[in-house]
Design a protein around this motif. Structure first.
Motif, PDB file in Angstrom:
ATOM      1  N   TRP A 124      38.499  42.938  29.788  1.00  8.93           N
ATOM      2  CA  TRP A 124      37.895  41.611  29.754  1.00  8.93           C
ATOM      3  C   TRP A 124      37.506  41.300  28.316  1.00  8.93           C
ATOM      4  O   TRP A 124      37.256  42.199  27.504  1.00  8.93           O
ATOM      5  CB  TRP A 124      36.679  41.546  30.680  1.00  8.93           C
ATOM      6  CG  TRP A 124      35.696  42.670  30.467  1.00  8.93           C
ATOM      7  CD1 TRP A 124      34.661  42.711  29.571  1.00  8.93           C
ATOM      8  CD2 TRP A 124      35.691  43.940  31.142  1.00  8.93           C
ATOM      9  NE1 TRP A 124      34.002  43.908  29.658  1.00  8.93           N
ATOM     10  CE2 TRP A 124      34.607  44.683  30.606  1.00  8.93           C
ATOM     11  CE3 TRP A 124      36.478  44.508  32.143  1.00  8.93           C
ATOM     12  CZ2 TRP A 124      34.319  45.975  31.045  1.00  8.93           C
ATOM     13  CZ3 TRP A 124      36.186  45.789  32.576  1.00  8.93           C
ATOM     14  CH2 TRP A 124      35.110  46.508  32.031  1.00  8.93           C
ATOM     15  N   ASP A 125      37.466  40.032  28.010  1.00  2.07           N
ATOM     16  CA  ASP A 125      37.052  39.565  26.690  1.00  2.07           C
ATOM     17  C   ASP A 125      36.520  38.149  26.866  1.00  2.07           C
ATOM     18  O   ASP A 125      36.336  37.681  27.999  1.00  2.07           O
ATOM     19  CB  ASP A 125      38.209  39.626  25.681  1.00  2.07           C
ATOM     20  CG  ASP A 125      39.462  38.899  26.160  1.00  2.07           C
ATOM     21  OD1 ASP A 125      39.323  37.908  26.928  1.00  2.07           O
ATOM     22  OD2 ASP A 125      40.574  39.296  25.779  1.00  2.07           O
ATOM     23  N   ASP A 126      36.294  37.451  25.763  1.00  9.65           N
ATOM     24  CA  ASP A 126      35.739  36.108  25.863  1.00  9.65           C
ATOM     25  C   ASP A 126      36.682  35.128  26.547  1.00  9.65           C
ATOM     26  O   ASP A 126      36.256  34.058  26.999  1.00  9.65           O
ATOM     27  CB  ASP A 126      35.385  35.581  24.472  1.00  9.65           C
ATOM     28  CG  ASP A 126      34.196  36.306  23.860  1.00  9.65           C
ATOM     29  OD1 ASP A 126      33.432  36.916  24.634  1.00  9.65           O
ATOM     30  OD2 ASP A 126      34.037  36.272  22.625  1.00  9.65           O
ATOM     31  N   GLU A 127      37.962  35.477  26.620  1.00 13.73           N
ATOM     32  CA  GLU A 127      38.944  34.573  27.190  1.00 13.73           C
ATOM     33  C   GLU A 127      39.106  34.734  28.702  1.00 13.73           C
ATOM     34  O   GLU A 127      39.638  33.859  29.376  1.00 13.73           O
ATOM     35  CB  GLU A 127      40.309  34.791  26.524  1.00 13.73           C
ATOM     36  CG  GLU A 127      40.295  34.612  25.014  1.00 13.73           C
ATOM     37  CD  GLU A 127      39.814  33.241  24.594  1.00 13.73           C
ATOM     38  OE1 GLU A 127      40.217  32.256  25.242  1.00 13.73           O
ATOM     39  OE2 GLU A 127      39.034  33.158  23.625  1.00 13.73           O
ATOM     40  N   GLY A 128      38.679  35.878  29.262  1.00 15.11           N
ATOM     41  CA  GLY A 128      38.819  36.081  30.699  1.00 15.11           C
ATOM     42  C   GLY A 128      39.004  37.537  31.074  1.00 15.11           C
ATOM     43  O   GLY A 128      38.685  38.444  30.298  1.00 15.11           O
ATOM     44  N   ARG A 146      46.524  37.667  33.349  1.00 14.90           N
ATOM     45  CA  ARG A 146      45.273  37.232  32.718  1.00 14.90           C
ATOM     46  C   ARG A 146      44.664  36.087  33.530  1.00 14.90           C
ATOM     47  O   ARG A 146      45.313  35.073  33.778  1.00 14.90           O
ATOM     48  CB  ARG A 146      45.517  36.792  31.281  1.00 14.90           C
ATOM     49  CG  ARG A 146      44.249  36.296  30.588  1.00 14.90           C
ATOM     50  CD  ARG A 146      44.467  36.044  29.117  1.00 14.90           C
ATOM     51  NE  ARG A 146      44.425  37.283  28.353  1.00 14.90           N
ATOM     52  CZ  ARG A 146      43.305  37.867  27.935  1.00 14.90           C
ATOM     53  NH1 ARG A 146      42.115  37.344  28.252  1.00 14.90           N
ATOM     54  NH2 ARG A 146      43.345  38.969  27.223  1.00 14.90           N
ATOM     55  N   PRO A 169      41.960  33.348  33.286  1.00 15.62           N
ATOM     56  CA  PRO A 169      41.118  32.693  32.279  1.00 15.62           C
ATOM     57  C   PRO A 169      39.662  32.588  32.732  1.00 15.62           C
ATOM     58  O   PRO A 169      39.360  32.578  33.926  1.00 15.62           O
ATOM     59  CB  PRO A 169      41.749  31.300  32.139  1.00 15.62           C
ATOM     60  CG  PRO A 169      43.129  31.427  32.696  1.00 15.62           C
ATOM     61  CD  PRO A 169      43.048  32.474  33.763  1.00 15.62           C
ATOM     62  N   ALA A 170      38.771  32.507  31.766  1.00 17.67           N
ATOM     63  CA  ALA A 170      37.337  32.468  32.060  1.00 17.67           C
ATOM     64  C   ALA A 170      36.979  31.349  33.023  1.00 17.67           C
ATOM     65  O   ALA A 170      36.150  31.533  33.922  1.00 17.67           O
ATOM     66  CB  ALA A 170      36.554  32.321  30.751  1.00 17.67           C
ATOM     67  N   ASP A 171      37.614  30.176  32.871  1.00 22.32           N
ATOM     68  CA  ASP A 171      37.252  29.052  33.740  1.00 22.32           C
ATOM     69  C   ASP A 171      37.893  29.133  35.118  1.00 22.32           C
ATOM     70  O   ASP A 171      37.704  28.244  35.951  1.00 22.32           O
ATOM     71  CB  ASP A 171      37.584  27.719  33.070  1.00 22.32           C
ATOM     72  CG  ASP A 171      39.057  27.577  32.702  1.00 22.32           C
ATOM     73  OD1 ASP A 171      39.829  28.519  32.981  1.00 22.32           O
ATOM     74  OD2 ASP A 171      39.430  26.542  32.135  1.00 22.32           O
ATOM     75  N   SER A 217      29.728  34.164  29.943  1.00 17.93           N
ATOM     76  CA  SER A 217      31.020  34.628  29.457  1.00 17.93           C
ATOM     77  C   SER A 217      31.571  35.697  30.395  1.00 17.93           C
ATOM     78  O   SER A 217      30.831  36.264  31.211  1.00 17.93           O
ATOM     79  CB  SER A 217      30.861  35.215  28.056  1.00 17.93           C
ATOM     80  OG  SER A 217      30.124  36.432  28.125  1.00 17.93           O
ATOM     81  N   ASP A 250      49.140  34.034  31.125  1.00 17.41           N
ATOM     82  CA  ASP A 250      47.932  33.635  31.835  1.00 17.41           C
ATOM     83  C   ASP A 250      48.062  32.280  32.503  1.00 17.41           C
ATOM     84  O   ASP A 250      47.278  31.925  33.367  1.00 17.41           O
ATOM     85  CB  ASP A 250      46.718  33.644  30.895  1.00 17.41           C
ATOM     86  CG  ASP A 250      46.896  32.698  29.721  1.00 17.41           C
ATOM     87  OD1 ASP A 250      48.040  32.271  29.476  1.00 17.41           O
ATOM     88  OD2 ASP A 250      45.888  32.405  29.060  1.00 17.41           O
ATOM     89  N   THR A 284      47.643  22.603  33.696  1.00 19.99           N
ATOM     90  CA  THR A 284      47.614  24.059  33.674  1.00 19.99           C
ATOM     91  C   THR A 284      47.584  24.604  35.097  1.00 19.99           C
ATOM     92  O   THR A 284      46.809  24.161  35.934  1.00 19.99           O
ATOM     93  CB  THR A 284      46.374  24.547  32.911  1.00 19.99           C
ATOM     94  OG1 THR A 284      46.460  24.074  31.576  1.00 19.99           O
ATOM     95  CG2 THR A 284      46.319  26.052  32.904  1.00 19.99           C
TER      96      THR A 284
END
Length: 239
Positions: free
Chosen positions: A87-91, A101, A103-105, A113, A143, A152
């Motif tokens: 995991w990272d800030d992107e998801g 992947r 995504p976070a949203d 986060s 992703d 998207t």
């Protein structure tokens, strides 16, 4: 052959114990069927069960239902199981035989986060998680893909997965562990003198467990008590 959506990533004696545990779990599911089977590990650490016999189709379906299956083919909008690899800030990054992947949203787990969500829900690496595939069939695991309207179409966590994680935060608290079988975690809790402080050890994957605490048990205190006994990643879920 069925590639189960759970991994055997430990080495040495721990690997042999894990394979023994996996054989027992598979036997519990299909031992009454007319099949012969062998248990192994794929090059990417996913558990593999090879099955032959009159009831092999039924046996495969039972194992798929119990553990999820890693498949080479994906259909948009269908639900699959992958293991949480990072995991990272992107998801989140899930391993479903290829990198997926989320995504976070598209996590759907509230504010914060992805790193904060991991801490809030006590997630540990390699935990099997359900997701809805959003890319084109036979895609390359990116992703997201663009649909015909230019919007998207991202992979997302399945509603069932989101509900499960939210349920964790409504209970008395949990301590989640990886790199250990259910039997090993139970034995560790007993060794630390905390058998009466828990309800059960819930199996998330072969080597990922969730210790369900009693109402009066402090999850961080339990973590501190068992942490020295387990060479594992351990996180708390605090209601």
């Amino acid at each position: 052959m069925v590639v189960l959506a759970t991994k055997v990533y430990v080495e040495g004696d721990a690997r042999e114990r894990s394979l023994d545990a996996l054989r027992s779990l598979v036997a519990n599911e299909i031992e009454d069927l007319d099949v012969e089977y062998t248990v192994g590990v794929r090059h990417d650490d996913f558990a593999v069960v090879t099955i032959e016999g009159d009831d092999e189709v039924v046996a495969r379906n039972l194992l798929r239902e119990a553990y999820g299956e890693v498949t080479p083919d994906f259909e948009p909008g269908e639900t699959y199981v992958g293991t949480l690899e990072g995991w990272d800030d992107e998801g989140f990054v899930l391993d479903a035989g290829e990198e997926v992947r989320v995504p976070a949203d598209e996590l759907g787990l509230g504010q914060g986060s992805p790193v904060q969500i991991v801490e809030r829900f006590g997630l540990v690496q390699h935990t099997p998680m359900k997701f809805v595939y959003g890319g084109d069939a036979g895609g390359d695991g990116d992703d997201s893909e663009s649909d015909t309207d230019g919007e998207t179409n991202a992979h997302r966590l399945a509603d069932e997965e989101r509900d499960r994680l939210y349920d964790w935060t409504r209970g008395a608290g949990r301590v989640n562990v990886n790199s250990a079988t259910r039997g090993e975690v139970r034995a560790t809790v007993n060794r630390a003198g905390h058998a009466r402080d828990i309800v059960t050890v819930e199996r998330l994957g072969l080597l990922e467990q969730s210790i369900v605490c009693k109402d009066e048990t402090d999850p961080p205190g339990l973590l501190a008590a068992i942490g020295s006994y387990l060479p594992a990643e351990i996180r708390c879920v605090i209601p």
